[in-house]
Design a protein around this motif. Structure first.
Motif, mmCIF file in Angstrom:
data_model
loop_
_atom_site.group_PDB
_atom_site.id
_atom_site.type_symbol
_atom_site.label_atom_id
_atom_site.label_comp_id
_atom_site.label_asym_id
_atom_site.label_seq_id
_atom_site.Cartn_x
_atom_site.Cartn_y
_atom_site.Cartn_z
ATOM 1 N N UNK A 190 -5.245 53.214 53.857
ATOM 2 C CA UNK A 190 -4.753 51.836 53.861
ATOM 3 C C UNK A 190 -5.397 51.049 52.718
ATOM 4 N N UNK A 191 -6.691 51.287 52.493
ATOM 5 C CA UNK A 191 -7.382 50.620 51.388
ATOM 6 C C UNK A 191 -6.741 50.982 50.057
ATOM 7 N N UNK A 200 -6.963 43.194 46.437
ATOM 8 C CA UNK A 200 -8.308 43.742 46.331
ATOM 9 C C UNK A 200 -9.235 43.319 47.471
ATOM 10 N N UNK A 201 -9.062 42.105 47.976
ATOM 11 C CA UNK A 201 -9.911 41.676 49.082
ATOM 12 C C UNK A 201 -9.636 42.515 50.329
ATOM 13 N N UNK A 202 -8.355 42.759 50.603
ATOM 14 C CA UNK A 202 -7.989 43.588 51.755
ATOM 15 C C UNK A 202 -8.521 45.004 51.577
ATOM 16 N N UNK A 204 -11.170 45.920 49.804
ATOM 17 C CA UNK A 204 -12.628 45.879 49.970
ATOM 18 C C UNK A 204 -13.007 45.799 51.450
ATOM 19 N N UNK A 205 -12.262 45.012 52.201
ATOM 20 C CA UNK A 205 -12.557 44.873 53.630
ATOM 21 C C UNK A 205 -12.341 46.176 54.391
ATOM 22 N N UNK A 206 -11.328 46.952 53.989
ATOM 23 C CA UNK A 206 -11.109 48.265 54.624
ATOM 24 C C UNK A 206 -12.263 49.198 54.306
ATOM 25 N N UNK A 207 -12.727 49.184 53.063
ATOM 26 C CA UNK A 207 -13.877 50.003 52.695
ATOM 27 C C UNK A 207 -15.114 49.583 53.470
ATOM 28 N N UNK A 232 -15.298 44.355 41.960
ATOM 29 C CA UNK A 232 -15.276 44.199 40.515
ATOM 30 C C UNK A 232 -13.981 43.517 40.066
ATOM 31 N N UNK A 233 -12.860 43.946 40.661
ATOM 32 C CA UNK A 233 -11.564 43.346 40.341
ATOM 33 C C UNK A 233 -11.507 41.884 40.793
ATOM 34 N N UNK A 234 -12.225 41.564 41.859
ATOM 35 C CA UNK A 234 -12.233 40.202 42.392
ATOM 36 C C UNK A 234 -13.182 39.281 41.627
ATOM 37 N N UNK A 235 -13.920 39.844 40.660
ATOM 38 C CA UNK A 235 -14.879 39.050 39.908
ATOM 39 C C UNK A 235 -16.119 38.714 40.709
ATOM 40 N N UNK A 236 -16.536 39.673 41.546
ATOM 41 C CA UNK A 236 -17.737 39.494 42.363
ATOM 42 C C UNK A 236 -18.759 40.564 41.980
#
Length: 253
Positions: A190-191, A200-202, A204-207, A232-236
């Motif tokens: 799913x991730x 990307x947030x979704x 990351x949350x699955x991971x 990284x894609x989210x700029x965090x």
């Protein structure tokens, strides 16, 4: 052209075969039970046991259902219900098997063979989650809903926690490892789906969910990698770096 037609025809035949098997293995109705000879409970059970041992599960279900219906409070009633569970499981009647198990557990909360019923409940839910086409044609369906897998995991965890000395506990533990990896793999599928669509947030949350709930699985490294690249894609960068460092630390262990 001929080859494709042949494959399509085979698929149709295979589908019809599966439907036929499902029809043959369905639970007997009242008319089927009435046709069972009018014998004593012991005589019927001997017939049922022999039939069950021969692998004739549909007929065994008829005989066992007749005993269960005619002698619900007899001395063999509990054994009959356990044999019915096994027969339904082997016949692929997962819903009937689960109904029989749940009734048994509800009415016999302190029975000496309760560990067996939880073990079978886990196996039945695993079987219910399987797809004949995926197994036959080698289709990867790790992206399917994992609800049945979670229920099977709960069933076998209950067995291991409540009955640690059960003879079924070692096999249950082995299956729990497999189920844990299956659930983690589902989350990462799913991730991947979210990541490919730039959610990307979704992703990351699955991971993160895998890291928090399935850290003992063999997919921990992949989950951390998903978090690293998604953040990284989210700029965090701080969160991405933390996931990277955690991966590196785990590899050194």
């Amino acid at each position: 052209m001929i080859n494709r037609i042949g494959k399509r025809a085979f698929a149709i035949v295979f589908t019809v075969s599966l439907l036929g098997l499902g029809a043959c293995s369905s639970a007997p109705d009242e008319e089927d039970i009435q046709r069972v000879p009018n014998k004593s409970a012991q005589a019927l059970y001997e017939d049922a046991k022999q039939t069950l041992d021969s692998g004739l599960y549909a007929r065994a279900i008829e005989l066992l259902s007749a005993i269960d219906s005619r002698y619900p409070f007899g001395p063999m009633s509990k054994q009959v219900q356990m044999d019915l569970v096994y027969a339904h499981y082997q016949a692929g009647n997962t819903e009937q098997a689960l109904a029989t198990i749940d009734r048994f557990i509800r009415l016999n909360p302190n029975h000496k063979d309760l560990d067996y019923m939880y073990y079978m409940r886990g196996l039945v839910n695993i079987k219910a989650d399987k797809n004949a086409f995926q197994e036959y044609f080698g289709v990867d369906r790790a992206d399917r809903d994992a609800n049945r897998t979670r229920v099977a995991f709960t069933d076998l965890s209950t067995l291991v926690n409540r009955f640690p000395d059960s003879g079924y506990a070692p096999e249950a533990k082995r299956r729990l490892v497999w189920l844990l990896n299956k659930m983690a793999r589902y989350e990462l599928k799913v991730a991947d789906y979210y990541y490919e669509r730039e959610a990307y947030l979704a992703a990351a949350n699955r991971g993160k969910y895998v890291v928090e709930h399935y850290s003992q699985s063999s997919y921990l490294d992949q989950a951390l990698e998903m978090m690293e690249k998604s953040y990284n894609k989210l700029g965090l960068p701080e969160l991405s770096e933390h996931a990277k460092l955690t991966r590196e630390q785990n590899k050194r262990k």
